[in-house]
Design an enzyme around this catalytic site. Structure first.
Site, PDB file in Angstrom:
ATOM      1  N   ASP A  34     -35.899 -32.891  24.778  1.00 28.98           N
ATOM      2  CA  ASP A  34     -37.163 -32.874  24.676  1.00 28.98           C
ATOM      3  C   ASP A  34     -37.407 -32.903  22.694  1.00 28.98           C
ATOM      4  O   ASP A  34     -38.052 -32.074  22.250  1.00 28.98           O
ATOM      5  CB  ASP A  34     -36.667 -30.556  23.949  1.00 28.98           C
ATOM      6  CG  ASP A  34     -35.905 -30.227  23.480  1.00 28.98           C
ATOM      7  OD1 ASP A  34     -34.773 -31.536  23.704  1.00 28.98           O
ATOM      8  OD2 ASP A  34     -35.272 -30.023  22.884  1.00 28.98           O
ATOM      9  N   ARG A  56     -44.018 -42.580  26.608  1.00 25.13           N
ATOM     10  CA  ARG A  56     -43.538 -41.182  26.750  1.00 25.13           C
ATOM     11  C   ARG A  56     -43.603 -40.538  28.667  1.00 25.13           C
ATOM     12  O   ARG A  56     -42.595 -40.254  28.346  1.00 25.13           O
ATOM     13  CB  ARG A  56     -44.519 -39.816  25.445  1.00 25.13           C
ATOM     14  CG  ARG A  56     -43.591 -41.023  23.236  1.00 25.13           C
ATOM     15  CD  ARG A  56     -44.137 -39.617  23.182  1.00 25.13           C
ATOM     16  NE  ARG A  56     -45.648 -39.340  23.075  1.00 25.13           N
ATOM     17  CZ  ARG A  56     -46.247 -39.428  22.505  1.00 25.13           C
ATOM     18  NH1 ARG A  56     -46.541 -40.350  21.196  1.00 25.13           N
ATOM     19  NH2 ARG A  56     -47.475 -38.473  22.359  1.00 25.13           N
ATOM     20  N   LYS A 147     -35.630 -23.246  23.966  1.00 29.23           N
ATOM     21  CA  LYS A 147     -34.996 -23.338  22.842  1.00 29.23           C
ATOM     22  C   LYS A 147     -35.366 -23.614  21.885  1.00 29.23           C
ATOM     23  O   LYS A 147     -36.938 -23.747  21.510  1.00 29.23           O
ATOM     24  CB  LYS A 147     -34.345 -24.879  23.194  1.00 29.23           C
ATOM     25  CG  LYS A 147     -33.453 -25.533  22.247  1.00 29.23           C
ATOM     26  CD  LYS A 147     -33.388 -27.100  22.612  1.00 29.23           C
ATOM     27  CE  LYS A 147     -33.775 -27.646  21.017  1.00 29.23           C
ATOM     28  NZ  LYS A 147     -33.251 -28.995  20.978  1.00 29.23           N
ATOM     29  N   GLU A 188     -29.051 -22.201  19.177  1.00 33.74           N
ATOM     30  CA  GLU A 188     -29.385 -23.573  18.478  1.00 33.74           C
ATOM     31  C   GLU A 188     -28.655 -23.316  16.576  1.00 33.74           C
ATOM     32  O   GLU A 188     -29.509 -23.708  16.200  1.00 33.74           O
ATOM     33  CB  GLU A 188     -29.395 -24.360  19.190  1.00 33.74           C
ATOM     34  CG  GLU A 188     -29.006 -26.351  18.692  1.00 33.74           C
ATOM     35  CD  GLU A 188     -29.766 -27.255  19.268  1.00 33.74           C
ATOM     36  OE1 GLU A 188     -30.623 -27.022  20.303  1.00 33.74           O
ATOM     37  OE2 GLU A 188     -29.395 -28.044  18.712  1.00 33.74           O
ATOM     38  N   GLU A 190     -26.826 -25.548  14.786  1.00 36.18           N
ATOM     39  CA  GLU A 190     -26.202 -26.709  14.439  1.00 36.18           C
ATOM     40  C   GLU A 190     -25.483 -26.717  12.662  1.00 36.18           C
ATOM     41  O   GLU A 190     -26.568 -26.697  12.451  1.00 36.18           O
ATOM     42  CB  GLU A 190     -26.999 -27.422  14.727  1.00 36.18           C
ATOM     43  CG  GLU A 190     -26.901 -29.188  14.642  1.00 36.18           C
ATOM     44  CD  GLU A 190     -27.068 -30.032  15.453  1.00 36.18           C
ATOM     45  OE1 GLU A 190     -28.296 -30.010  15.485  1.00 36.18           O
ATOM     46  OE2 GLU A 190     -26.680 -31.352  15.005  1.00 36.18           O
ATOM     47  N   LYS A 230     -26.059 -22.315  22.102  1.00 35.76           N
ATOM     48  CA  LYS A 230     -26.179 -24.142  21.650  1.00 35.76           C
ATOM     49  C   LYS A 230     -25.431 -24.286  20.470  1.00 35.76           C
ATOM     50  O   LYS A 230     -26.017 -24.684  19.411  1.00 35.76           O
ATOM     51  CB  LYS A 230     -27.188 -24.448  22.248  1.00 35.76           C
ATOM     52  CG  LYS A 230     -27.087 -26.405  22.142  1.00 35.76           C
ATOM     53  CD  LYS A 230     -28.058 -27.000  22.672  1.00 35.76           C
ATOM     54  CE  LYS A 230     -28.297 -28.161  22.316  1.00 35.76           C
ATOM     55  NZ  LYS A 230     -29.185 -28.513  23.830  1.00 35.76           N
ATOM     56  N   SER A 293     -25.226 -29.386  26.847  1.00 37.90           N
ATOM     57  CA  SER A 293     -26.666 -29.420  26.311  1.00 37.90           C
ATOM     58  C   SER A 293     -27.148 -30.975  25.634  1.00 37.90           C
ATOM     59  O   SER A 293     -27.444 -30.050  24.744  1.00 37.90           O
ATOM     60  CB  SER A 293     -27.111 -27.989  26.080  1.00 37.90           C
ATOM     61  OG  SER A 293     -28.529 -27.815  26.104  1.00 37.90           O
ATOM     62  N   TYR A 354     -35.306 -32.702  16.074  1.00 39.67           N
ATOM     63  CA  TYR A 354     -35.701 -33.235  16.984  1.00 39.67           C
ATOM     64  C   TYR A 354     -36.860 -32.818  17.571  1.00 39.67           C
ATOM     65  O   TYR A 354     -38.008 -32.723  17.786  1.00 39.67           O
ATOM     66  CB  TYR A 354     -35.048 -31.960  18.052  1.00 39.67           C
ATOM     67  CG  TYR A 354     -33.742 -32.366  18.710  1.00 39.67           C
ATOM     68  CD1 TYR A 354     -33.002 -33.393  17.919  1.00 39.67           C
ATOM     69  CD2 TYR A 354     -35.100 -32.275  20.439  1.00 39.67           C
ATOM     70  CE1 TYR A 354     -32.183 -34.027  19.554  1.00 39.67           C
ATOM     71  CE2 TYR A 354     -33.814 -33.263  21.134  1.00 39.67           C
ATOM     72  CZ  TYR A 354     -33.009 -34.312  20.873  1.00 39.67           C
ATOM     73  OH  TYR A 354     -31.931 -34.561  21.840  1.00 39.67           O
TER      74      TYR A 354
END
Ligand code: 13P
Length: 354
Positions: A34, A56, A147, A188, A190, A230, A293, A354
């Site tokens: 992603d 892409r 996500k 998530e 992180e 995650k 993941s 991301y």
């Protein structure tokens, strides 16, 4: 204060639980494909290609036309909005190719990070305003899970109370909206590998961040069995002078009890070895599946071998890494036994978006 709330309908609970369970089937994990258009640009530049929509699409096409064996190791793929609506050369929609592999399509719904005013370079993640409409549409278009990534930095004074609280809250609000529309939210939070902190500090910060996140999920009446966590692996900072073995790091992990880890800038081999050591570690009981993941740690060799033209070589690397991580999720990987073309390359990116 009242503690009253309604559970989601029995039907919605069943649907969400079913999707979450299918994703954590033993021996399987998630391919995080992603990357936003900007991040994909950096990946394409590494093999000398221009960041065009067509490049892409051509890269993602090799992932989704890999051998059916991929479905033995990968249960879900996370897509970026643009990718969800792209098609293969023969006109087959990518979503259909993914389903044909027996893999569940998912979608990144966050819209990236923005700064928190007055903080020491900390962020929150945006995208809530039209999230309900987007979730409803994505569900119609074949996605079963979502996500949303938040990132927290370890520094002398960070993460701050504000950053921990705000990020926990935005994750909970996202999770609640996703579930209302039948998407299992991957939550998530992180804690980044950036910095010189040791394993103790990484563990303490991760534990605090997870505690705030779960409090917020509970405050927002999120149905926990219909979520996937995650988290980062508990690892020392990139610049920490102390070196730890995967086995030492594994013991710290289990105090936090996690689920499907991100790779966070570890090399492909490190990410596999750490996952394997976590699953082999007998120092604590593991009540949940502990799988992968991964974005960078599943794709670094694939894109390097593909180089814009060699689909077969790219797909072979993807399969190798997926198989190695499938074994690691069962604690059966032999360290160093699967060498990829990017095996030990450093995948760490400062201020990673991301
Ligand atoms: P990495 O495994 O490259 O850290 O990415 C996983 C992910 O989905 C980050 O949001």
């Amino acid at each position: 204060m009242t503690t009253y709330f309604n559970y989601p309908s029995a039907e919605l609970q069943k649907e969400l639980r079913g999707i979450a369970n299918a994703i954590v089937t033993p021996g399987k994990g998630i391919l995080a494909a992603d990357e936003s258009a900007g991040t994909m640009g950096k990946r394409l530049a590494s093999v000398g290609l221009e960041n065009t929509e067509e490049n892409r699409r051509r890269y993602r096409q090799i992932l989704f036309t890999a051998d059916k064996e991929l479905g033995n190791y990968v249960s879900g793929v996370i897509l970026f909005h643009e990718t969800l609506y792209q098609k293969a050369d023969d006109g087959t929609p990518f979503v259909q190719l993914i389903k044909n592999l027996g893999i569940i399509p998912g979608i990144k719904t966050d819209c990236g990070m923005v700064p928190l005013m007055g903080s020491e370079g900390e962020n929150t993640t945006q995208g809530l305003d039209d999230l309900a409409q987007r979730c409803a549409q994505y569900k119609k278009d074949g996605c079963q899970f979502a996500k949303w990534r938040c990132a927290l930095k370890i520094g002398k004074n960070t993460p701050s109370y504000l950053a921990i609280l705000e990020n926990a809250n935005v994750l909970a609000r996202y999770a609640s909206i996703s579930q209302m529309h039948g998407l299992v939210p991957i939550v998530e939070p992180e804690v980044l590998m950036e910095g010189s902190h040791d394993l103790d500090r990484a563990q303490k910060v991760t534990e605090t961040v997870l505690a705030f996140t779960y409090k917020a999920l509970n405050d927002h009446h999120v149905f926990l069995e219909g979520t996937l966590l995650k988290p980062n692996m508990v690892l020392p900072g990139q610049e920490c002078p102390i070196k730890y073995t995967p086995e030492q790091a594994a013991e710290f992990q289990l105090l936090c009890q996690e689920l499907c880890f991100l790779s966070g800038g570890q090399s492909e081999e490190e990410a596999t070895a750490h996952l394997n050591a976590i699953n082999k570690c007998t120092a604590a009981k593991k009540p949940w599946a502990l799988t992968f993941s991964y974005g960078r740690a599943l794709q670094a060799s694939a894109i390097k071998a593909w180089k814009g033209s060699d689909a077969k070589a790219g797909q072979a690397e993807l399969l190798k890494r997926a198989r190695a991580n499938s074994l690691a999720s069962l604690g059966k990987y032999e360290t160093g036994s699967v060498a990829g073309v990017a095996g030990k390359d450093d995948l760490f990116v400062k201020n990673h978006q991301y």
